[in-house]
Design an enzyme around this catalytic site. Structure first.
Site, PDB file in Angstrom:
ATOM      1  N   LYS A   1       0.705  -2.846   7.921  1.00 22.88           N
ATOM      2  CA  LYS A   1       1.370  -1.540   7.976  1.00 22.88           C
ATOM      3  C   LYS A   1       0.306  -0.481   8.233  1.00 22.88           C
ATOM      4  O   LYS A   1      -0.657  -0.370   7.474  1.00 22.88           O
ATOM      5  CB  LYS A   1       2.089  -1.252   6.658  1.00 22.88           C
ATOM      6  CG  LYS A   1       2.609   0.185   6.534  1.00 22.88           C
ATOM      7  CD  LYS A   1       2.985   0.515   5.097  1.00 22.88           C
ATOM      8  CE  LYS A   1       1.798   0.534   4.164  1.00 22.88           C
ATOM      9  NZ  LYS A   1       0.866   1.659   4.422  1.00 22.88           N
TER      10      LYS A   1
ATOM     11  N   ILE B   1      -3.486  -0.955   4.340  1.00 20.07           N
ATOM     12  CA  ILE B   1      -2.576  -1.429   5.379  1.00 20.07           C
ATOM     13  C   ILE B   1      -1.424  -2.241   4.786  1.00 20.07           C
ATOM     14  O   ILE B   1      -0.761  -3.001   5.503  1.00 20.07           O
ATOM     15  CB  ILE B   1      -3.313  -2.245   6.458  1.00 20.07           C
ATOM     16  CG1 ILE B   1      -4.138  -3.374   5.841  1.00 20.07           C
ATOM     17  CG2 ILE B   1      -4.194  -1.328   7.299  1.00 20.07           C
ATOM     18  CD1 ILE B   1      -4.823  -4.269   6.879  1.00 20.07           C
ATOM     19  N   GLY B   2      -1.175  -2.078   3.499  1.00 19.67           N
ATOM     20  CA  GLY B   2       0.013  -2.646   2.872  1.00 19.67           C
ATOM     21  C   GLY B   2       0.108  -4.144   2.920  1.00 19.67           C
ATOM     22  O   GLY B   2       1.219  -4.693   2.986  1.00 19.67           O
TER      23      GLY B   2
ATOM     24  N   PRO C   1      -7.300  -7.904   5.209  1.00 21.21           N
ATOM     25  CA  PRO C   1      -8.152  -7.490   4.086  1.00 21.21           C
ATOM     26  C   PRO C   1      -7.316  -6.917   2.956  1.00 21.21           C
ATOM     27  O   PRO C   1      -6.214  -6.388   3.167  1.00 21.21           O
ATOM     28  CB  PRO C   1      -9.073  -6.435   4.715  1.00 21.21           C
ATOM     29  CG  PRO C   1      -8.366  -5.981   5.949  1.00 21.21           C
ATOM     30  CD  PRO C   1      -7.564  -7.132   6.430  1.00 21.21           C
ATOM     31  N   VAL C   2      -7.844  -7.045   1.745  1.00 26.05           N
ATOM     32  CA  VAL C   2      -7.132  -6.631   0.532  1.00 26.05           C
ATOM     33  C   VAL C   2      -7.629  -5.258   0.086  1.00 26.05           C
ATOM     34  O   VAL C   2      -8.795  -4.914   0.293  1.00 26.05           O
ATOM     35  CB  VAL C   2      -7.344  -7.686  -0.574  1.00 26.05           C
ATOM     36  CG1 VAL C   2      -6.691  -7.258  -1.883  1.00 26.05           C
ATOM     37  CG2 VAL C   2      -6.781  -9.036  -0.116  1.00 26.05           C
ATOM     38  N   ALA C   3      -6.728  -4.467  -0.547  1.00 28.46           N
ATOM     39  CA  ALA C   3      -7.049  -3.098  -0.980  1.00 28.46           C
ATOM     40  C   ALA C   3      -7.607  -2.302   0.190  1.00 28.46           C
ATOM     41  O   ALA C   3      -8.649  -1.655   0.099  1.00 28.46           O
ATOM     42  CB  ALA C   3      -8.044  -3.117  -2.154  1.00 28.46           C
ATOM     43  N   ALA C   4      -6.871  -2.356   1.308  1.00 24.37           N
ATOM     44  CA  ALA C   4      -7.399  -1.863   2.574  1.00 24.37           C
ATOM     45  C   ALA C   4      -6.564  -0.749   3.198  1.00 24.37           C
ATOM     46  O   ALA C   4      -6.859  -0.317   4.314  1.00 24.37           O
ATOM     47  CB  ALA C   4      -7.511  -3.026   3.556  1.00 24.37           C
TER      48      ALA C   4
ATOM     49  N   ASP D   1       5.392   0.739  -1.212  1.00 23.43           N
ATOM     50  CA  ASP D   1       5.307   0.461   0.219  1.00 23.43           C
ATOM     51  C   ASP D   1       6.208  -0.685   0.664  1.00 23.43           C
ATOM     52  O   ASP D   1       6.312  -0.947   1.865  1.00 23.43           O
ATOM     53  CB  ASP D   1       3.864   0.127   0.610  1.00 23.43           C
ATOM     54  CG  ASP D   1       2.989   1.357   0.747  1.00 23.43           C
ATOM     55  OD1 ASP D   1       3.539   2.469   0.761  1.00 23.43           O
ATOM     56  OD2 ASP D   1       1.764   1.202   0.832  1.00 23.43           O
TER      57      ASP D   1
ATOM     58  N   SER E   1       2.167  -5.461   0.016  1.00 19.51           N
ATOM     59  CA  SER E   1       3.546  -4.973   0.143  1.00 19.51           C
ATOM     60  C   SER E   1       4.274  -5.677   1.276  1.00 19.51           C
ATOM     61  O   SER E   1       5.456  -6.017   1.165  1.00 19.51           O
ATOM     62  CB  SER E   1       3.537  -3.456   0.386  1.00 19.51           C
ATOM     63  OG  SER E   1       3.001  -2.774  -0.727  1.00 19.51           O
ATOM     64  N   SER E   2       3.565  -5.905   2.383  1.00 22.38           N
ATOM     65  CA  SER E   2       4.176  -6.619   3.496  1.00 22.38           C
ATOM     66  C   SER E   2       4.460  -8.069   3.118  1.00 22.38           C
ATOM     67  O   SER E   2       5.489  -8.638   3.515  1.00 22.38           O
ATOM     68  CB  SER E   2       3.265  -6.543   4.726  1.00 22.38           C
ATOM     69  OG  SER E   2       3.923  -6.996   5.885  1.00 22.38           O
TER      70      SER E   2
END
Length: 288
Positions: A9, A99-100, A94-97, A136, A103-104
């Site tokens: 996202k 771009i959700g 990537p995590v904590a990035a 999100d 959540s996606s």
């Protein structure tokens, strides 16, 4: 075995309007999605489980708190007799990035459970479960360009934007969303009084949309750059890329994106950035 993608996202804009009395920040954001992302599979069954692998699996956090499981449990609370099953998540994002990714993944779990239980994707219980899972998640349920409002619980209709060639980069610095919001310094009930969001419609075409987006902003960008100064470097690298029409941070960071006029220009820029920054996550994308 059922399978679906959980695409990245991208917040093309992220305007913070104020902070609500309940403590949540109120936002207005134009969101688009990449074609690629994580892959989620489901083997329907009676018991609920999750296995995670993939290049970024190690950073995905505690298994019991994974948003895939949380989303499944929230839907099970709303659909009596819901058939669950064994999820298998392959993490590429990537995590904590910003771009959700999580959540996606959660939204993908809801889509797979809907297929396994013959539920329509318009079933209001899916949206209720998404809202109960995370801010999100609702906008990721049907991953197409649209606005998200409030804390994310309100989503607009799909905008039908033309494909937007882009480069996504993450310099490898995880950014905690809570810390970025704290740096905004807004008290409950306080409004920012910021300029309104530019009008965005498919009729503008790719060139007009890029021009309108340049009048928008990401109000979390400055605070995130304090949390992770490498974001400044990432934005500078993208802005300097040949053919870049717009460079901006997504979400609360540290992923940044740049829009280009053609896929070829985006691919050429990505190749240069990979050579110069071999430790960064660099992907081409077509945002829709």
């Amino acid at each position: 075995m059922l399978a679906t993608r959980a695409p990245a996202k991208i917040n093309l804009t992220l305007h913070i309007l104020g902070r609500r009395a309940d403590g949540y920040h109120e936002l207005e954001s134009l969101v688009a999605f990449s074609g690629a992302g994580d892959i989620l599979r489901l083997e329907p069954g009676d018991d609920l489980s999750l296995a995670v692998d993939g290049p970024t699996a190690a950073a995905a956090g505690p298994m019991g708190d994974n948003l895939v499981l949380r989303a499944a449990r929230r839907l099970a609370e709303r659909v009596p007799g819901l058939r669950l099953g064994a999820f298998h998540l392959t993490k590429y994002l990537p995590v904590a990035a910003g771009i959700g990714g999580g959540s996606s993944d959660a939204a993908a779990a809801l889509r797979l459970l809907a297929r396994a239980n013959d539920l329509s994707l318009d079933d209001p219980r899916l949206l209720e479960a998404a809202r109960a899972t995370g801010s999100d998640v609702p906008v990721c349920l049907s991953p197409r360009a649209r606005f998200m409002l409030g804390r994310g619980e309100t989503i607009g209709e799909p905008l039908g934007l033309p494909p937007l060639p882009a480069v996504l980069i993450n310099p490898g610095a995880p950014v905690e969303t809570r810390g970025v919001f704290a740096r905004l310094g807004l008290s409950p009930g306080e409004r920012t009084g910021a300029a309104p969001h530019p009008d965005i419609t498919a009729a503008l075409g790719a060139e007009g949309i890029a021009a309108a987006l340049r009048r928008g902003r990401n109000d979390m960008e400055d605070a995130a750059c304090v949390e992770a100064p490498v974001i400044v470097d990432a934005l500078a690298v993208l802005s300097a890329a040949k053919g870049c029409r717009l460079a901006r941070m997504s979400g609360s960071g540290a992923t940044c994106f740049a829009l280009f006029s053609t896929r070829h220009a985006a691919a050429r820029a990505a190749a240069v950035i990979r050579r110069q920054h071999s430790g960064w996550w660099v992907k081409t994308a077509v945002l829709r």
